[in-house]
Design an enzyme around this catalytic site. Sequence first.
Site, PDB file in Angstrom:
ATOM      1  N   SER A   1      51.203 -51.501  71.331  1.00  0.00           N
ATOM      2  CA  SER A   1      50.861 -50.909  70.104  1.00  0.00           C
ATOM      3  C   SER A   1      50.049 -51.758  69.289  1.00  0.00           C
ATOM      4  O   SER A   1      49.632 -52.880  69.439  1.00  0.00           O
ATOM      5  CB  SER A   1      51.994 -50.665  69.235  1.00  0.00           C
ATOM      6  OG  SER A   1      51.827 -50.534  68.105  1.00  0.00           O
TER       7      SER A   1
ATOM      8  N   TYR B   1      60.343 -55.080  65.715  1.00  0.00           N
ATOM      9  CA  TYR B   1      59.711 -53.958  66.571  1.00  0.00           C
ATOM     10  C   TYR B   1      58.359 -54.447  66.994  1.00  0.00           C
ATOM     11  O   TYR B   1      58.234 -54.764  68.333  1.00  0.00           O
ATOM     12  CB  TYR B   1      59.508 -52.695  65.888  1.00  0.00           C
ATOM     13  CG  TYR B   1      58.490 -51.886  66.729  1.00  0.00           C
ATOM     14  CD1 TYR B   1      58.822 -51.067  67.759  1.00  0.00           C
ATOM     15  CD2 TYR B   1      57.428 -51.548  65.876  1.00  0.00           C
ATOM     16  CE1 TYR B   1      57.952 -50.462  68.394  1.00  0.00           C
ATOM     17  CE2 TYR B   1      56.366 -50.944  66.443  1.00  0.00           C
ATOM     18  CZ  TYR B   1      56.631 -50.178  67.695  1.00  0.00           C
ATOM     19  OH  TYR B   1      55.737 -49.462  68.461  1.00  0.00           O
TER      20      TYR B   1
ATOM     21  N   LYS C   1      57.000 -55.920  71.080  1.00  0.00           N
ATOM     22  CA  LYS C   1      55.619 -55.313  71.676  1.00  0.00           C
ATOM     23  C   LYS C   1      54.915 -56.696  72.072  1.00  0.00           C
ATOM     24  O   LYS C   1      54.490 -56.563  73.232  1.00  0.00           O
ATOM     25  CB  LYS C   1      54.874 -54.454  70.895  1.00  0.00           C
ATOM     26  CG  LYS C   1      55.477 -52.843  70.588  1.00  0.00           C
ATOM     27  CD  LYS C   1      55.508 -52.400  71.620  1.00  0.00           C
ATOM     28  CE  LYS C   1      56.455 -51.220  71.684  1.00  0.00           C
ATOM     29  NZ  LYS C   1      56.697 -50.482  73.015  1.00  0.00           N
TER      30      LYS C   1
END
Length: 342
Positions: free
Chosen positions: A126, A151, A155
């Site tokens: 991302s 989150y 990643k």
Amino acid sequence: MNRRVLVAGGAGYIGSHTTVELIAAGYDVIVVDNFSNSDASSLEGIQRITGVMPTFIEADCCDKEAMRRVFEAHDFDSVIHFAAFKAVGESVAEPMKYYRNNLLSLLNILELMREYGRRNVVFSSSATVYGDADVLPVTEMTPRKPATSPYGNTKQMSEDILRDMVHATEGLQGIALRYFNPIGAHPSAHIGELPRGVPNNLVPYITQTAAGVRECLSIFGDDYPTPDGSCLRDYIDIVDLARAHVLAIGRMVEGRSKARYEVFNVGTGRPVSVFELVKGFEQANDLKLNYRVAARREGDVTAIWADTTLANEELGWHAERELCDTLRAAWAWECSVRGIDR
Ligand code: UDP
């Protein structure tokens, strides 16, 4: 040449669109999903579009023995790993849920790939890994900033785990695709995004507001240092994004990678403001949206967009769909979900 691909999280938003493009490109697809944030209707949608129902196994990628059975039963050479949680706010409230799910699923898949000698893996990364970048647009060489949410941290950590595992495992190669803001739906309106509860993301919030499910869209901040005061993002059409995965798999299957571990930005290269997106949606669909300006949302960066030169040159990938077509597809999908006559 082995043209079988395991798509972990293949019933989800990006996974289902990628499965369609893989099938269209002549791949055999095995979908694994536990429907934690998706349901079987996306598999039916895939079948309606392609005429093919992919092989489906209901399993949780965190369940290593269940995944082992998938590896035992199917001789795919490539894996695309989409199976992860993605809500930034929830990850702040429940960090262990995110670390456990997003990391364990990757560890299991990579360990099984190594054990069973499977060669190619594409990982869903991302643009969040860039954080609040100092120089825009961001290239793959732009330094990653410390993650601002669990989150985002999953990643970054996942990219590093993949890189290290690829380097430690003979015959294994990997590509991380850093997605910017995926939006839209398949033009057939047979598959699209199915957010549970109140959407966090802009476009589902817009389409639900237009459908009357939400009363009013809040635009989070109009006092940013940007031309119209709202944030700038790089909105990438979901079908364009899906095609990037097919090209990434092809690059590895055909032995064209320049390094065992590679990273590519997948965006349009064009910054679009929240106001522009809202206006674009109204114009594309000939309707008026109920919106108001609200306070800034904590954690939002002012602006981020991609330099896509590397994906253009190395993957041969280009964003093709016009924003207005993407916003039309997003609305067509919402209408199909809600049974609205457009
Ligand atoms: N946004 C907004 N209202 C919403 C949801 C999002 O104004 O209800 C804005 C948000 O501040 C950001 C952009 O839309 O500038 C994209 O947000 P989204 O959550 O879709 O993706 P992000 O860029 O945060 O990953």
